[in-house]
Design a protein around this motif. Structure first.
Motif, PDB file in Angstrom:
ATOM      1  N   GLN A  79       1.044  -1.169   0.440  1.00 27.31           N
ATOM      2  CA  GLN A  79      -0.594   0.155   0.147  1.00 27.31           C
ATOM      3  C   GLN A  79       0.818   1.179  -0.412  1.00 27.31           C
ATOM      4  OE1 GLN A  79      -1.858   1.428   3.870  1.00 27.31           O
ATOM      5  NE2 GLN A  79      -3.661   0.875   2.247  1.00 27.31           N
ATOM      6  N   ALA A  80       0.294   2.018  -0.987  1.00 26.00           N
ATOM      7  CA  ALA A  80       1.382   3.810  -0.912  1.00 26.00           C
ATOM      8  C   ALA A  80      -0.233   4.671  -0.322  1.00 26.00           C
ATOM      9  CB  ALA A  80       1.671   4.056  -2.142  1.00 26.00           C
ATOM     10  N   ARG A  81       0.750   5.540   0.770  1.00 22.84           N
ATOM     11  CA  ARG A  81       0.058   6.607   1.323  1.00 22.84           C
ATOM     12  C   ARG A  81       0.721   7.268   0.883  1.00 22.84           C
ATOM     13  NH1 ARG A  81      -0.656   4.033   6.986  1.00 22.84           N
ATOM     14  NH2 ARG A  81      -1.367   1.398   6.269  1.00 22.84           N
ATOM     15  N   VAL A  82      -0.102   8.885   0.322  1.00 24.03           N
ATOM     16  CA  VAL A  82       0.590  10.503   0.463  1.00 24.03           C
ATOM     17  C   VAL A  82       0.279  10.675   1.633  1.00 24.03           C
ATOM     18  CG1 VAL A  82       0.842  12.088  -1.220  1.00 24.03           C
ATOM     19  CG2 VAL A  82       0.518   9.362  -2.286  1.00 24.03           C
ATOM     20  N   ARG A  83       1.220  11.584   2.250  1.00 28.56           N
ATOM     21  CA  ARG A  83       1.273  12.050   3.928  1.00 28.56           C
ATOM     22  C   ARG A  83       1.804  13.496   3.161  1.00 28.56           C
ATOM     23  NH1 ARG A  83       3.312   8.737   8.560  1.00 28.56           N
ATOM     24  NH2 ARG A  83       5.200   9.799   7.074  1.00 28.56           N
ATOM     25  N   GLU A  84       0.337  14.487   4.274  1.00 29.71           N
ATOM     26  CA  GLU A  84       1.385  15.817   3.930  1.00 29.71           C
ATOM     27  C   GLU A  84       1.032  16.336   6.622  1.00 29.71           C
ATOM     28  OE1 GLU A  84       0.469  20.548   1.980  1.00 29.71           O
ATOM     29  OE2 GLU A  84      -1.862  18.704   2.738  1.00 29.71           O
ATOM     30  N   LYS A  85       2.495  15.853   6.048  1.00 33.67           N
ATOM     31  CA  LYS A  85       2.341  16.743   7.734  1.00 33.67           C
ATOM     32  C   LYS A  85       1.642  15.540   8.654  1.00 33.67           C
ATOM     33  CE  LYS A  85       2.561  21.689   6.696  1.00 33.67           C
ATOM     34  NZ  LYS A  85       1.864  22.453   7.283  1.00 33.67           N
ATOM     35  N   GLY A  86       2.050  14.153   8.032  1.00 34.53           N
ATOM     36  CA  GLY A  86       1.423  12.894   9.128  1.00 34.53           C
ATOM     37  C   GLY A  86       0.356  12.891   7.833  1.00 34.53           C
ATOM     38  N   THR A  87      -0.431  13.569   8.235  1.00 34.65           N
ATOM     39  CA  THR A  87      -2.256  13.248   7.324  1.00 34.65           C
ATOM     40  C   THR A  87      -2.043  12.847   5.393  1.00 34.65           C
ATOM     41  OG1 THR A  87      -2.566  15.009   8.371  1.00 34.65           O
ATOM     42  CG2 THR A  87      -4.357  14.221   6.646  1.00 34.65           C
ATOM     43  N   VAL A  88      -3.010  10.914   6.164  1.00 37.69           N
ATOM     44  CA  VAL A  88      -2.850  10.693   4.859  1.00 37.69           C
ATOM     45  C   VAL A  88      -3.863  11.446   3.767  1.00 37.69           C
ATOM     46  CG1 VAL A  88      -3.936   8.695   3.513  1.00 37.69           C
ATOM     47  CG2 VAL A  88      -2.287   8.556   5.710  1.00 37.69           C
ATOM     48  N   LEU A  89      -3.732  11.739   2.331  1.00 38.73           N
ATOM     49  CA  LEU A  89      -4.557  12.497   1.880  1.00 38.73           C
ATOM     50  C   LEU A  89      -4.814  11.349   0.658  1.00 38.73           C
ATOM     51  CD1 LEU A  89      -2.099  15.769   1.487  1.00 38.73           C
ATOM     52  CD2 LEU A  89      -3.907  15.131   2.791  1.00 38.73           C
ATOM     53  N   ALA A  90      -3.934   9.841   0.642  1.00 37.73           N
ATOM     54  CA  ALA A  90      -4.426   9.403  -0.341  1.00 37.73           C
ATOM     55  C   ALA A  90      -3.629   7.835  -0.293  1.00 37.73           C
ATOM     56  CB  ALA A  90      -4.038   9.608  -2.103  1.00 37.73           C
ATOM     57  N   GLN A  91      -4.525   7.077  -1.110  1.00 41.02           N
ATOM     58  CA  GLN A  91      -3.545   5.543  -1.159  1.00 41.02           C
ATOM     59  C   GLN A  91      -4.133   4.525  -1.762  1.00 41.02           C
ATOM     60  OE1 GLN A  91      -4.762   4.365   3.652  1.00 41.02           O
ATOM     61  NE2 GLN A  91      -6.503   3.912   2.958  1.00 41.02           N
ATOM     62  N   GLN A  92      -3.583   3.948  -1.699  1.00 42.79           N
ATOM     63  CA  GLN A  92      -3.715   2.529  -2.417  1.00 42.79           C
ATOM     64  C   GLN A  92      -2.706   1.635  -2.758  1.00 42.79           C
ATOM     65  OE1 GLN A  92      -2.764   2.789  -7.305  1.00 42.79           O
ATOM     66  NE2 GLN A  92      -4.824   3.315  -7.292  1.00 42.79           N
ATOM     67  N   THR A  93      -3.562   0.063  -2.980  1.00 46.50           N
ATOM     68  CA  THR A  93      -3.388  -0.789  -2.638  1.00 46.50           C
ATOM     69  C   THR A  93      -3.144  -2.133  -3.761  1.00 46.50           C
ATOM     70  OG1 THR A  93      -4.219  -0.658  -0.065  1.00 46.50           O
ATOM     71  CG2 THR A  93      -3.057  -2.971  -0.859  1.00 46.50           C
ATOM     72  N   VAL A  94      -2.321  -2.778  -3.552  1.00 43.02           N
ATOM     73  CA  VAL A  94      -1.993  -3.757  -5.019  1.00 43.02           C
ATOM     74  C   VAL A  94      -1.371  -5.444  -4.142  1.00 43.02           C
ATOM     75  CG1 VAL A  94      -1.853  -1.781  -7.065  1.00 43.02           C
ATOM     76  CG2 VAL A  94       0.255  -2.983  -5.425  1.00 43.02           C
ATOM     77  N   GLU A  95      -1.747  -5.684  -5.213  1.00 43.35           N
ATOM     78  CA  GLU A  95      -1.399  -7.671  -4.747  1.00 43.35           C
ATOM     79  C   GLU A  95      -0.276  -7.484  -5.062  1.00 43.35           C
ATOM     80  OE1 GLU A  95      -4.352  -9.938  -4.451  1.00 43.35           O
ATOM     81  OE2 GLU A  95      -5.563  -9.006  -2.809  1.00 43.35           O
ATOM     82  N   LEU A  96       0.610  -8.872  -4.685  1.00 44.78           N
ATOM     83  CA  LEU A  96       1.717  -8.572  -5.510  1.00 44.78           C
ATOM     84  C   LEU A  96       0.766 -10.354  -6.594  1.00 44.78           C
ATOM     85  CD1 LEU A  96       5.032  -8.982  -6.161  1.00 44.78           C
ATOM     86  CD2 LEU A  96       4.999 -10.931  -4.800  1.00 44.78           C
TER      87      LEU A  96
END
Length: 233
Positions: free
Chosen positions: A216-233
């Motif tokens: 899962q990739a999470r984009v954060r700004e000052k510790g706050t998660v603004l967007a996230q996306q999860t993929v499987e191997l």
């Protein structure tokens, strides 16, 4: 038991004398023939030798020039062939590099086209086409493009956080990157600073024997998660 010859000794003597006589006669004839030939034709032979020798020398000189000329042509052709081969190799490398750049541009264009109509997340932040690849038993590579949609003002400054769910020796674990105790250099690879988009492409190190389930990739700004996306191997 004795072996008797078919010829008597008188016959042998006669044959020997005949052979010797023929040899003497041939020697005498050869001597006089050579002497007469030298005496009568000496001048003509000498006169013919000089022109023939000169002609041969001229022919040798001509053939030498032809040989040198052909050698020059062959050397020039070989040099041109080497240059052509080197140029072909260089062009092949440039073509391969251009193909890679073209593929990336097409991918970026697809990201833009997919994002612009439906910008999601706070401040229009979106994670596009997150992918992962296990390049070694303990190395996991991730790639994505972080983009912004809607009305864009200031540059976005934040970071990306990678969360890996895996099984290690039969136990489920959650691995977070960068780690809490990571140094400044390691954290630098996860920093985001862009106006419209930023490509992320990195490798995380897994524990020995880890079996990855999701990333899962999470984009954060000052510790706050603004967007996230999860993929499987």
């Amino acid at each position: 038991m004795s072996v008797k010859s078919h010829f008597s000794w008188q016959s042998k003597v006669v044959c020997l004398v005949a052979v010797v006589g023929m040899g003497v006669g041939l020697s005498f004839w050869a001597y006089h023939f050579g002497k007469n030939f030298s005496g009568t034709n000496g001048r003509s032979t000498a006169s013919l030798a000089s022109p023939d020798l000169a002609t041969l020398k001229q022919e040798i000189a001509r053939l030498t020039v032809e040989r040198d000329r052909f050698s020059s042509v062959v050397n020039a052709a070989e040099s041109e062939s080497n240059i052509a081969q080197a140029t072909q190799v260089q062009l092949s490398k440039q073509i391969a590099s251009l193909e890679v750049d073209n593929a990336r541009l097409k991918e970026d264009l697809a990201f833009f086209e997919g994002l612009l109509p439906t910008a999601t997340g706070k401040d229009g932040i979106a994670i596009q086409r997150l992918s992962l690849q296990l390049i070694a038993p303990t190395q996991l590579r991730y790639r994505s493009l972080i983009m912004r949609g809607g009305k864009i003002g200031r540059d976005f400054i934040g970071d990306v956080q990678i969360v890996v769910t895996a099984a290690v020796r039969g136990k489920s674990v959650v691995l977070t990157y960068p780690e809490k105790n990571a140094n400044v250099v390691d954290k630098a690879g996860f920093q985001l600073d862009f106006k419209y988009y930023q490509r992320i492409d990195g490798v995380v190190i897994l524990p020995d024997g880890a079996v990855v389930k999701t990333l899962q990739a999470r984009v954060r700004e000052k510790g706050t998660v603004l967007a996230q996306q999860t993929v499987e191997l």
